[in-house]
Design an enzyme around this catalytic site. Structure first.
Site, short mmCIF file in Angstrom:
data_model
loop_
_atom_site.label_atom_id
_atom_site.label_comp_id
_atom_site.label_asym_id
_atom_site.label_seq_id
_atom_site.Cartn_x
_atom_site.Cartn_y
_atom_site.Cartn_z
N ASP A 1 56.33 3.55 -5.62
CA ASP A 1 55.20 2.92 -6.29
C ASP A 1 54.93 1.51 -5.75
O ASP A 1 55.68 0.99 -4.93
CB ASP A 1 55.50 2.88 -7.81
CG ASP A 1 54.26 3.08 -8.65
OD1 ASP A 1 53.15 2.84 -8.17
OD2 ASP A 1 54.41 3.48 -9.83
N ASP B 1 45.52 5.48 -11.47
CA ASP B 1 46.11 6.59 -12.23
C ASP B 1 45.06 7.51 -12.87
O ASP B 1 44.04 7.07 -13.38
CB ASP B 1 47.00 6.04 -13.35
CG ASP B 1 48.28 5.45 -12.79
OD1 ASP B 1 48.38 5.29 -11.55
OD2 ASP B 1 49.17 5.13 -13.59
C1 GLA Z 1 52.10 3.79 -11.72
C2 GLA Z 1 51.87 5.10 -10.97
C3 GLA Z 1 52.00 6.26 -11.95
C4 GLA Z 1 53.38 6.24 -12.58
C5 GLA Z 1 53.64 4.90 -13.26
C6 GLA Z 1 55.07 4.75 -13.73
O1 GLA Z 1 51.10 3.53 -12.65
O2 GLA Z 1 50.61 5.11 -10.36
O3 GLA Z 1 51.77 7.48 -11.29
O4 GLA Z 1 54.35 6.48 -11.59
O5 GLA Z 1 53.37 3.81 -12.38
O6 GLA Z 1 55.31 3.55 -14.35
#
Ligand code: GLA
Length: 404
Positions: free
Chosen positions: A152, A206
């Protein structure tokens, strides 16, 4: 425990003495888009070893494993603290048996083990990230039998993304083939630089389980299915076997989508040659959700060996006609109804010449007669000499395969 530590310390010494210039990514690990399950979309930080074991069991029992889903990925929040020597530990309360035992369990089911970390000092969930520990973490993951790492981009201020994601080298040096899933949200156009680095890269922020919404979280937003879909424009030339655009893990079967919307979402991810990473509770899914996730003819469109991402060829009044060139000059065609009303279509194949200039493909029903199969009704519908007459429900699709 001592022996395990000694092995890793010996490994680190070998690292220090080895030739780093030869590092590369593991090839041939993702010749088709990766398939599996990830904890985040439905469970967020509520992860523990019971959930992961039960999920592995359910992937087998539901037929998902046989349909191609193989990676069981624990997303954020599995972490405990680092020990005095910097070794990352799982959260002992939620993962009392440890990650090696969990990986062994997943492997014993014929599945593969995925895990999550972050380029920064902390993950998005505030757990220890890998910054400064890249090689040590890679060796620990390899010793646990990890097969897939999602990496990430939280707390990355000031970092160069190419350098940060060259953690690929640390994975490569472990000698264990590990799929590298770049989760950089498309911020720095990974499609332009990540092909030699990762096997898939997120193209957007997301996803969330609504059809067409933006959920504002203050400094960032998450996006509904249609919003994510629209953000894929212009990216298809970058996806090929070995490296894929990742429009994020699926929301199929999650509570914010109707069953029609889940079917449309799944179909479109297949049209996009997207990684098919389920994000629902597979232990408790309905039969309808299970039927969507295990529709092998739709999965075959996603996993087609040619590895070409589809695109919307025609758009009219809330109806989009998506096409995807397939191996052997076949095509997948997906009629998407984005509007709030059902739409009756009368589609004359011969009047709709479709050209894919990027990959030199043509769908010309005047020259070639294709057999037509409806992949959701699981019915043959004759051939392209006849116009297609059907109804596409609101927020739903009719998905076809055209075979020469
Ligand atoms: C980010 C990523 C998500 C998930 C969260 C976890 O937002 O884009 O897909 O992995 O972190 O905290």
């Amino acid at each position: 425990m001592k022996i395990y530590r000694l092995t890793i310390i010996a490994g680190l010494l070998i690292f220090a003495l080895s030739d780093f210039s030869a590092a590369q990514k593991f090839e041939n690990l993702a010749l088709t888009p990766p398939m599996g399950w990830n904890s985040w979309n439905n469970f967020g930080c509520q992860v523990d070893e019971k959930l992961i074991r039960e999920t592995a069991d359910a992937l087998v029992a539901s037929g998902m494993k046989d349909a191609g889903y193989s990676y069981v990925v624990i997303d954020d929040c599995w972490h405990g603290a680092r020990d005095a020597q910097g070794f990352i530990q799982p959260d002992k309360e939620h993962f009392p048996s440890g990650m090696k035992a969990l990986g062994d369990y997943i492997h014993s089911k014929g599945l593969k083990f995925g895990i999550y970390s972050d380029v920064g000092a902390k993950t998005c969930g505030g757990k220890p990230g890998s910054r400064g520990y890249e090689y040590q973490d890679a060796l620990v993951y390899a010793s646990w039998g990890v097969d897939y790492l999602k990496y990430d981009w939280c707390n990355s201020e000031g970092l160069n993304p190419i350098g940060a994601y060259t953690t690929r080298d640390a994975l490569y040096k472990t000698g264990r083939p590990i799929v590298f899933s770049i989760c950089e949200w498309g911020d720095n156009k990974p499609w332009e630089w990540a092909k030699p680095i990762g096997h898939l890269w997120r193209t957007t922020g997301d996803i969330t389980d609504c059809w067409d919404c933006e959920e504002n979280h203050g400094s960032w937003s998450s996006w509904g299915i249609m919003r994510i879909l629209d953000k894929q424009k212009g990216l298809r030339i970058h996806a090929r076997p070995g490296h894929w655009n990742d429009p994020d893990m699926m929301e199929v079967g999650n509570s914010g989508l109707t069953i029609n919307e889940s079917r449309a979402h799944f179909s479109l991810w297949a049209m996009l040659a997207a990684p098919l990473i389920a994000g629902n509770d597979v232990r408790r899914m309905t039969r309808e959700t299970q039927a969507i996730l295990t529709n092998r003819e739709v999965i075959a469109v996603d996993q087609d060996a040619l590895g070409i991402q589809g695109f919307p060829a025609l758009t009219e009044d809330g109806l989009e006609v998506w096409v995807k060139p397939l191996a052997n000059d076949n095509w997948a065609v997906c009629f998407l109804n984005r509007s709030a009303q059902a739409k009756t279509i009368n589609f004359d194949w011969k009047d709709n010449f479709i050209k894919d200039d990027s990959f030199q493909k043509q769908l010309d029903a005047k020259k070639t007669v294709y057999k037509v199969r409806d992949l959701w009704a699981k019915k043959d519908l004759g051939d392209t000499n006849a116009a297609l007459k059907t109804v596409v429900q609101s927020h739903d699709v009719v998905m076809l395969k055209l075979t020469k």
